[in-house]
Scaffold this active site. Sequence first.
Site, short mmCIF file in Angstrom:
data_model
loop_
_atom_site.label_atom_id
_atom_site.label_comp_id
_atom_site.label_asym_id
_atom_site.label_seq_id
_atom_site.Cartn_x
_atom_site.Cartn_y
_atom_site.Cartn_z
N THR A 876 2.97 -3.85 2.87
CA THR A 876 2.34 -4.67 1.71
C THR A 876 3.22 -4.94 0.18
O THR A 876 2.78 -5.98 -0.35
CB THR A 876 1.17 -3.77 1.13
OG1 THR A 876 1.68 -2.27 0.62
CG2 THR A 876 0.19 -3.43 2.33
N CYS A 877 4.36 -4.29 0.18
CA CYS A 877 5.16 -4.60 -0.94
C CYS A 877 5.61 -6.03 -0.79
O CYS A 877 5.90 -6.71 -1.75
CB CYS A 877 6.20 -3.58 -1.18
SG CYS A 877 5.58 -2.27 -1.81
N ILE A 878 6.04 -6.41 0.28
CA ILE A 878 6.70 -7.75 0.51
C ILE A 878 5.71 -8.64 1.69
O ILE A 878 6.13 -9.70 1.96
CB ILE A 878 7.94 -7.36 1.37
CG1 ILE A 878 8.10 -6.72 2.65
CG2 ILE A 878 8.95 -6.79 0.39
CD1 ILE A 878 9.31 -6.65 3.33
#
Length: 910
Positions: A876-878
């Site tokens: 989810t961070c990228i």
Amino acid sequence: MERAMEQLNRLTRSLRRARTVELPEDNETAVYTLMPMVMADQHRSVSELLSNSKFDVNYAFGRVKRSLLHIAANCGSVECLVLLLKKGANPNYQDISGCTPLHLAARNGQKKCMSKLLEYSADVNICNNEGLTAIHWLAVNGRTELLHDLVQHVSDVDVEDAMGQTALHVACQNGHKTTVQCLLDSGADINRPNVSGATPLYFACSHGQRDTAQILLLRGAKYLPDKNGVTPLDLCVQGGYGETCEVLIQYHPRLFQTIIQMTQNEDLRENMLRQVLEHLSQQSENQYLKILTSLAEVATTNGHKLLSLSSNYDAQMKSLLRIVRIFCHVFRIGPSSPSNGIDMGYNGNKTPRSQVFKPLELLWHSLDEWLVLIATELMKNKKNSTDITSILLKQKGQDQDATSIPPFEPPGPGSYENLSPGTGESKPDALAGKQEASADCQDVISMTANRLSAVIQAFYMCCSCQMPPGMTSPRFIEFVCKHDEVLKCFVNRNPKIIFDHFHFLLECPELMSRFMHIIKAQPFKDRCEWFYEHLHSGQPDSDMVHRPVNENDILLVHRDSIFRSSCEVVSKANCAKLKQGIAVRFHGEEGMGQGVVREWFDILSNEIVNPDYALFTQSADVGTTFQPNSNSYVNPDHLNYFRFAGQILGLALNHRQLVNIYFTRSFYKHILGIPVNYQDVASIDPEYAKNLQWILDNDISDLGLELTFSVETDVFGAMEEVPLKPGGGSILVTQNNKAEYVQLVTELRMTRAIQPQINAFLQGFHMFIPPSLIQLFDEYELELLLSGMPEIDVSDWIKNTEYTSGYEREDPVIQWFWEVVEDITQEERVLLLQFVTGSSRVPHGGFANIMGGSGLQNFTIAAVPYTPNLLPTSSTCINMLKLPEYPSKEILKDRLLVALHCGSYGYTMA
């Protein structure tokens, strides 16, 4: 005009002669001159006016056609009444309703008028149009003193009105004890029925007249039903008249069992039965124990009927649960009921109170044996997971009476194979040897699941009534653990069983956790329906936004201080009324209705995250979500405001109003009571989250990090060393305990740092949304419930997607993926977006503006080597979807949907 002038001239002449006004010559005018004088009992003036007039004292006037004698009797003007009688007024003249002056005097208790009327031969036996005599009027109003005088002139004290009711009937109905005694002393028939067969005792019981009923029973009144079979006891129970029921039982002890049996009658209101039994149980400890034991016996009988497969499921289920609810209610409110939390009767307690549960042990034993039987067969047929064909049961005797089927009795060891559950008999050899599915056969689980579930619910209720509120009985927890596999089978077959019978799962997190994966696997739409069905159960039907009659129920708020004024009025409002409906009005504006309520929620959505209040801070991951501010204490009222924010979100969810605000995934987890994990740290500190991921992914044994279970953090503006657990400063982080370290750091950053804020928010939220119901959803679904389903432009999504690790836009897997995205529902597209980005919405400007942990970051699809049953994962961070190279579109769609509906499980972080 001429007539008026003549009357005025007559008045003038009379005044000049200093005499009383002369009566007009016509009766119609004269009577209205005399009437106020009669009402005031001005007998001298009346006498003088009548002395030289031709006025007819029996003249009937007005719409009801009454005479002046009626007026005198009605008002108690005894002097005028005597005067009129002497002038020849008829004491038996009846008005349009059939009432004589004696009726009116009796109705109003005018004793002297009654005496004078009787002197002038008033007939006491005349009936009005409804058949009422003067004695009826005295009985209705309890005029016992007058009744003593009147009965001397009555030839028949049991004279009936049009409905066959005597004076005794009406006196009993109204509870006039002395009047009833007077009538009985005067020879009234104590058992005389009216036209519908109702006796005086029936009338007394119909209105809960305890003392009157006791007088009648003491004097030998018979216990008789009316022509429809309705008994005095039926009437007492229907009205909840416990004291009158008590009197009936004193004289007719057999009625005690009748009341107990009434608990099976679904036509009787349950709350009235409770009221009656509650009163009876308060009389003595012995009576209390007798009631409970009798209820337990009836419940056991009904439970065994329910377990008899040919009985009527719906009727027996309702009857059993109704009786058990009443049993538990009476148990809790008994005289000096224990409140020490002892699980009486289930933990070896041998007190008299514990013995009331003894009859039910037979039912629990049958329940246990049924579940053991099914578990045994499940074990035998483990290989066939789609259908349990080996326990098909031929249902015989469908039209056989339920009571003729004996309850299930456990078989002996090794005899399960030939047992026909519910009959206690061996199956015919042909059926035992040839267990094949046919149109006449039914799966025993399908046949018994609802029945057994109802008995399980009854068992839970009986266990719970012996425990303090909020505590689950250890015996029941042991029971669920013992039969875990069978209960899961029931829930798998029919998940709605949880809401119909397995309420204990919602009320006990320890038990619910065992079944949560089954519930979460149900369609989101179904869970939403269950949620609102049970959220609003017990509330009166009403529009979600109503217009209260009471002006005080309207939330009057000021636009220029909407946050503070709304906080003030909501905190003072009645929660129960707010659950039923909301009415909002802005100060100085007339508008009300759903549009105003919608506007109110919209404005408050923005105000809750207004930086001026310092309640929430913007997250670091996607830039449009919010997290509680750990420094919110700079606002002295911050905890009150957090509580208010919780109330607003709870109210919005309760009334299906969407809010224009989005929180971090971790905050939704806090609302749901789901533990946060290290991946959630990315929403407030993406770089730190990557560091935690690195620690987990690498061997730290020889790196010399010298980390301990303590961290330096900001505490009220100053940096302090905070232990992650007792003595944490002296405990080194090693390869073996690093997972614990990461979890504790996560809890410190995501939970402990904002615990007071979370607690205050949840206090307000749970005023409207029970924790037991909200746990039906995961954090992504909660966001959808609160903020709605966003619109997703698939073409814009495709246009702004990047591919990596070997994928190209033209690859078959990518083509299949976008075809699947086009095919799935809008809800599933939102789940996919949440799955990959952590957010359910697209930012303003479309997919080109999606934020990642370090700024703008397009949606990305990365190739992953395929292995059977491998699910897609995400970072989810990228904003990266790690999509295996599936061999077909069908497999891709199946695996993708499984991943989406599994919530947050299986996620990874880059």
